[in-house]
Write a protein that holds these residues in place. Sequence first.
Motif, mmCIF file in Angstrom:
data_model
loop_
_atom_site.group_PDB
_atom_site.id
_atom_site.type_symbol
_atom_site.label_atom_id
_atom_site.label_comp_id
_atom_site.label_asym_id
_atom_site.label_seq_id
_atom_site.Cartn_x
_atom_site.Cartn_y
_atom_site.Cartn_z
ATOM 1 N N ALA A 42 42.065 41.454 38.753
ATOM 2 C CA ALA A 42 41.398 42.583 39.387
ATOM 3 C C ALA A 42 41.736 43.912 38.728
ATOM 4 O O ALA A 42 41.197 44.936 39.103
ATOM 5 C CB ALA A 42 41.778 42.641 40.868
ATOM 6 N N LYS A 95 41.754 47.062 36.561
ATOM 7 C CA LYS A 95 40.705 47.800 35.871
ATOM 8 C C LYS A 95 41.124 48.083 34.436
ATOM 9 O O LYS A 95 42.295 48.031 34.089
ATOM 10 C CB LYS A 95 40.424 49.126 36.592
ATOM 11 C CG LYS A 95 39.915 48.949 38.019
ATOM 12 C CD LYS A 95 38.515 48.350 38.049
ATOM 13 C CE LYS A 95 38.007 48.231 39.473
ATOM 14 N NZ LYS A 95 36.664 47.663 39.550
ATOM 15 N N TYR A 153 30.847 42.413 36.472
ATOM 16 C CA TYR A 153 32.219 42.900 36.340
ATOM 17 C C TYR A 153 32.321 43.943 35.226
ATOM 18 O O TYR A 153 33.054 44.936 35.342
ATOM 19 C CB TYR A 153 33.173 41.742 36.056
ATOM 20 C CG TYR A 153 33.506 40.898 37.263
ATOM 21 C CD1 TYR A 153 33.825 41.489 38.481
ATOM 22 C CD2 TYR A 153 33.541 39.507 37.176
ATOM 23 C CE1 TYR A 153 34.151 40.716 39.585
ATOM 24 C CE2 TYR A 153 33.866 38.721 38.274
ATOM 25 C CZ TYR A 153 34.172 39.328 39.477
ATOM 26 O OH TYR A 153 34.490 38.570 40.572
ATOM 27 N N GLU A 162 31.242 47.229 36.397
ATOM 28 C CA GLU A 162 32.244 47.833 37.271
ATOM 29 C C GLU A 162 33.511 48.229 36.500
ATOM 30 O O GLU A 162 34.460 48.716 37.097
ATOM 31 C CB GLU A 162 32.619 46.857 38.387
ATOM 32 C CG GLU A 162 31.505 46.636 39.412
ATOM 33 C CD GLU A 162 32.008 45.955 40.661
ATOM 34 O OE1 GLU A 162 32.862 45.049 40.535
ATOM 35 O OE2 GLU A 162 31.576 46.346 41.756
ATOM 36 N N ASP A 164 35.594 46.273 35.378
ATOM 37 C CA ASP A 164 36.642 45.311 35.719
ATOM 38 C C ASP A 164 36.685 44.309 34.568
ATOM 39 O O ASP A 164 36.233 43.171 34.673
ATOM 40 C CB ASP A 164 36.304 44.622 37.045
ATOM 41 C CG ASP A 164 37.474 43.826 37.598
ATOM 42 O OD1 ASP A 164 38.410 43.543 36.818
ATOM 43 O OD2 ASP A 164 37.445 43.468 38.785
ATOM 44 N N ARG A 174 38.361 40.571 34.871
ATOM 45 C CA ARG A 174 37.538 39.505 35.458
ATOM 46 C C ARG A 174 36.336 39.180 34.576
ATOM 47 O O ARG A 174 35.909 38.029 34.496
ATOM 48 C CB ARG A 174 37.077 39.924 36.861
ATOM 49 C CG ARG A 174 38.120 39.705 37.957
ATOM 50 C CD ARG A 174 37.459 39.778 39.332
ATOM 51 N NE ARG A 174 38.356 39.331 40.373
ATOM 52 C CZ ARG A 174 38.988 40.136 41.222
ATOM 53 N NH1 ARG A 174 38.835 41.450 41.105
ATOM 54 N NH2 ARG A 174 39.780 39.661 42.158
#
Length: 219
Positions: A19, A21, A143, A146, A148, A151
């Motif tokens: 998770a 970033k 992902y 985002e 991220d 992921r």
Amino acid sequence: MRLFLFVLFLSLAAPASFAQKAPELGPDVDAPSLDDLHSLPESDQDETGGKVVADGRDEDQKAIDELFKKLAAAETPEQALAIGQQIQAKWLDSGSDTVNVLMTRAAAALRGNKYGLALDLLDVVVTLKPDFAEGWNRRATVYYMEQDFGRSLVDIERTLALEPRHWGALSGLGIIQRRLGEDDKALATFRRALEINPGLKNAKEAVEDLEKAAEGEAI
């Protein structure tokens, strides 16, 4: 409803390391964009839930292999584009009407910047059809949007384990590697994508930019 709650629980219970970033990329780095990836083929289903507009329903691996042979032998960018679209259409068809509808709705949510909804839908997709490479690839795209990247990289790895020739996943991997400052890895990844699909304009431009940057550093 129980399935949705179960999937939601799994996503919340995922390891914290996934998770994380990405690090701050600085003001001179553009925010992620779908234009980076070009991973949403126009052959998606329509929003009414119709079936994927694919070139036939036969998902036999031999048929896909034949298309890849034609792609490698393509003599013009136009030919490569047309064959690539046929391959993508086959990749998009999961063989399940339910999963296909979920993919359509997830694509619409992604285009509308509704990332939470897209992830909820794609969580169900990969649970119902874990051997469907495009489901993992599409979730990796969300992902990525985002930022991220942890992921996203995990889902890219799953995609490539199922379909090592997935040039969209390879391009996404190269873009993330480049954003993280891993230019040598990114260059190798983009070159690999071009070996599979020589018609990838963005990958060609990335290779040219990275090669120029490498030459500048050497000087």
